[in-house]
Motif scaffolding. Structure first.
Motif, short mmCIF file in Angstrom:
data_model
loop_
_atom_site.label_atom_id
_atom_site.label_comp_id
_atom_site.label_asym_id
_atom_site.label_seq_id
_atom_site.Cartn_x
_atom_site.Cartn_y
_atom_site.Cartn_z
N PRO A 69 26.45 18.16 -4.82
CA PRO A 69 25.06 17.92 -4.43
C PRO A 69 24.54 19.09 -3.59
O PRO A 69 25.23 19.59 -2.71
N GLY A 70 23.33 19.52 -3.89
CA GLY A 70 22.71 20.62 -3.14
C GLY A 70 23.18 22.00 -3.57
O GLY A 70 22.73 23.01 -3.04
N ILE A 75 20.54 28.55 0.55
CA ILE A 75 20.53 27.19 0.02
C ILE A 75 21.88 26.49 0.21
O ILE A 75 21.94 25.34 0.61
N GLU A 76 22.97 27.19 -0.04
CA GLU A 76 24.27 26.52 -0.04
C GLU A 76 25.03 26.67 1.29
O GLU A 76 26.08 26.05 1.47
N PHE A 77 24.53 27.54 2.18
CA PHE A 77 25.29 27.79 3.41
C PHE A 77 24.50 27.41 4.65
O PHE A 77 23.32 27.69 4.76
N ARG A 133 30.99 36.29 10.82
CA ARG A 133 31.08 35.01 10.10
C ARG A 133 29.78 34.27 10.40
O ARG A 133 29.56 33.81 11.51
N CYS A 134 28.91 34.17 9.39
CA CYS A 134 27.56 33.70 9.69
C CYS A 134 27.19 32.42 8.94
O CYS A 134 26.15 31.85 9.19
N GLY A 135 28.01 31.96 8.01
CA GLY A 135 27.62 30.76 7.27
C GLY A 135 28.82 29.92 6.86
O GLY A 135 29.94 30.43 6.69
#
Ligand code: MG
Ligand code: MG
Length: 631
Positions: free
Chosen positions: A388-389, A419-421, A317-319
């Motif tokens: 957002p993002g 970008i998202e994690f 589990r990395c992000g």
């Protein structure tokens, strides 16, 4: 291009059929007399109802056993025709299909038949009717469109033309190039159907196994290229007799039918660029290179259970998503997302199906073009609010209601994970099991929906299909077929269940039609992977010892290999070229979901079909008995 479908092709009562056909975007229908004989309105009412749906009644059929009759049957055939002409005038249609005679009384001879049609043309003209002659593949004297055309040519009457039907031509293996020399104004109508290659009686094959262009194995494209080369630009009509379609949903079969025609004409336009063909502009089929991610919808406690299984499989589990309750699990090039959020699509999928794969991301050459092409082929684009993002990743709805996202290589979208994690600190990471990528994703569906999925994938993406084979489950037969790209990096297997006593059927019934039943990961060395998995506490699915005895008998394995397979619960297959396949399964999760680990050696290109039966038996032993609480 004008599109039509024969009312006999779909299920439902007459009104349901018309509504479904109109909604799918067709311009007209072929009407089968039987279809409205049961309807209570007059022929004029029927015609009005068709037109009220915005549809044209473009063909009345069939008129049988007309040509070549001796007296007194000949006079009777003409009387019968006159009555049908009157009926057609009441209905409001001007074209009738006469199929070649199968009557044992009919006499052969091209000139005799031509004379009959010349006289019929005279009578039809007086009533404003046109007559199209079709060669049935099993006609008594005429069973080849070239003979039908010779009869039409010699009849030489403006109200007599030919009707071409891809099934009758291709089923008899007649070269469709022979169509190219027929003048387009003498082609009154074109019917299209495909079929799987099955060696059987032509009539039975035609009556039960026809399917939409692109769903079967016939060269409907070659047929249609020849038709288009004549300059014919009138109706293309689906005339499909298929037992599954008669039992299926009129709506989805109509959508498939329309998609099959648009896809076919898109291909014809690309193959015959000098011919003007009216079909919506769209990008060519999209190259797809693999599965970028699968996303599970789950609640917190099930997410924990699923996470434990992923950990045992060597995933880390990395992000964590920057704004959502979404975790990223990774190993090698495999991305697995677990979504426990309480809003959005994943949550509604969870409420409907329980823990399930609700979304799949495909790596494509051009994500925006994928959606554009899918849309032109009648698929529904999917959009949900972008936070957002977050990146806006192009998506569509798949056939079963699941979502498919598209990520193009080399663009910002491919960096979605960074970008998202947010990166999570390495805690006690499991032993990496050397799993590299997703080898295949297996979808399970009711058998009726298999062709729908097949057409969906092959029309949108640059993929092909493997032949269909049967998998034996103790509760019934599962039909299985795969969609693959040429490189073998994109593989989706489809399993069609006919009843819920099979493991696949149980999975569909208990998870309310959830589509993805297993995900297979590729290992470069399945034995090394297994060692790592065991250190992570993974317990493979237990395979019967009898399986290994049989395996040894079939392949003559050396002792060491035999022991390693048997002690590891690894399934094995070998192809004719010496390519080898190794398979290892997780226990089942919930109502039948599972993971698989495979290793391919020496160019093995299949899915271990011979092993499915033993794997299913082992899994079924684990299913909880009816009424027992879930473990
Ligand atoms: Mg026909
Ligand atoms: Mg598999």
């Amino acid at each position: 291009m004008k599109t039509a479908i024969a009312t006999v092709s779909i299920s439902g009562d007459f009104r349901e059929k018309l509504a479904a056909i109109a909604a799918a975007g067709f311009d007209g229908i072929e009407i089968f007399e039987n279809d409205f004989l049961a309807y209570e309105g007059s022929p004029a009412d029927v015609g009005k109802m068709v037109r009220d749906h915005g549809l044209e009644l473009c063909l009345f059929q069939p008129f049988r056993d007309f040509e070549g009759m001796p007296e007194p049957q000949r006079s009777r055939a003409f009387d019968r025709a006159e009555r049908k002409f009157d009926l057609m005038n009441e209905l409001g249609t001007d074209l009738v299909l006469v199929c070649s005679s199968i009557s044992p009384l009919s006499l052969g001879g091209v000139d005799r038949a031509a004379d009959d049609f010349a006289e019929l043309g005279e009578r039809a003209a007086k009533k404003g009717i046109r007559v199209g002659y079709e060669a049935l593949a099993w006609g008594r004297h005429v069973n080849d469109h070239r003979d039908a055309w010779e009869i039409v040519r010699r009849a030489n009457h403006p109200n007599i033309g030919i009707i071409l039907d891809s099934f009758h031509t291709l089923a008899r293996k007649i070269d469709p190039k022979s169509i190219r020399s027929i003048p387009s104004d003498k082609i009154f109508f074109v019917q299209l159907a495909d079929a799987p290659l099955i060696d059987m009686d032509l009539l039975y094959w035609s009556r039960h196994f026809r399917n939409m262009p692109g769903e079967g194995d016939l060269d409907v494209l070659g047929f249609m290229r020849a038709v288009a080369a004549t300059g014919y630009s009138d109706y293309l009509s689906l005339e499909i007799f298929n037992d599954q379609f008669r039992g299926g949903s009129p709506k989805s079969i109509s959508v498939d039918g329309h998609r099959s025609l648009v896809y076919l004409m898109d291909r014809v336009r690309r193959e015959e660029p000098e011919i003007a063909i009216e079909v919506p502009e769209m990008p060519d089929r999209i190259p797809v290179s693999g599965v970028e991610f699968v996303e599970f919808a789950a609640d917190e406690s099930e997410a924990e259970e699923l996470g434990a299984m992923l950990s045992a499989l060597g995933f880390e589990r990395c992000g964590r998503h920057i704004t959502k309750e979404v975790d990223l699990w990774r190993q090698g090039g495999i991305n697995i997302v677990i979504n426990t959020g309480h809003e959005g699509f994943a949550h509604s999928a969870y409420l409907l199906h329980g823990t399930c794969v609700c979304d799949m991301g495909l790596r494509v050459k051009d994500a925006a073009a994928t959606v554009e092409r899918a849309r032109a082929l009648g698929a529904q684009p999917f959009e949900q609010a972008v936070g957002p993002g977050e990146l806006k990743i192009p998506a569509i709805r798949g056939v079963g209601g699941g979502i498919m996202h598209f990520i193009d290589e080399g663009s910002d979208l491919s960096r979605v994970w960074e970008i998202e994690f947010r990166k999570l600190e390495k805690a006690d990471a499991p032993v990496n099991a050397g799993l590299k990528r997703i080898d295949h994703v297996a979808q399970t569906m009711n058998y009726e929906e298999m062709l729908t999925w097949l057409l969906f994938y092959t029309s949108i993406f640059e993929t092909g299909k493997t032949p269909m084979f049967d998998v034996i489950d103790s509760g019934g037969v599962i039909r299985s077929q795969a969609i693959e790209n040429a490189e073998g990096t994109m593989r989706i297997t489809m399993n069609g269940a006919e009843n819920r006593k099979t493991l696949a059927g149980h999975f569909i019934a208990e998870s309310f039609g959830s589509a993805i039943q297993h995900v297979a990961f590729e290992s470069g060395d399945i034995f090394a992977s297994l060692d790592a998995l065991i250190r992570n506490g993974f317990k493979p699915l237990q395979i019967s010892p009898n399986y290994y005895e049989d395996l040894d008998a079939r392949f003559g394995l050396d002792d060491e290999m035999f022991d390693r397979l048997k002690s590891g619960n690894i399934l094995y297959d070998r192809d004719d070229n010496g390519g080898e396949y190794f398979q290892l399964y997780s226990p089942i999760y919930g109502e039948g979901f599972f993971f698989e680990i495979v290793e391919r050696r020496g160019g093995y290109n299949g899915y271990g079909a011979a092993n499915s039966q033993f794997r299913i038996a082992a899994q079924k032993r684990l299913l909880r008995p009816k009424g027992m609480p879930r473990m």
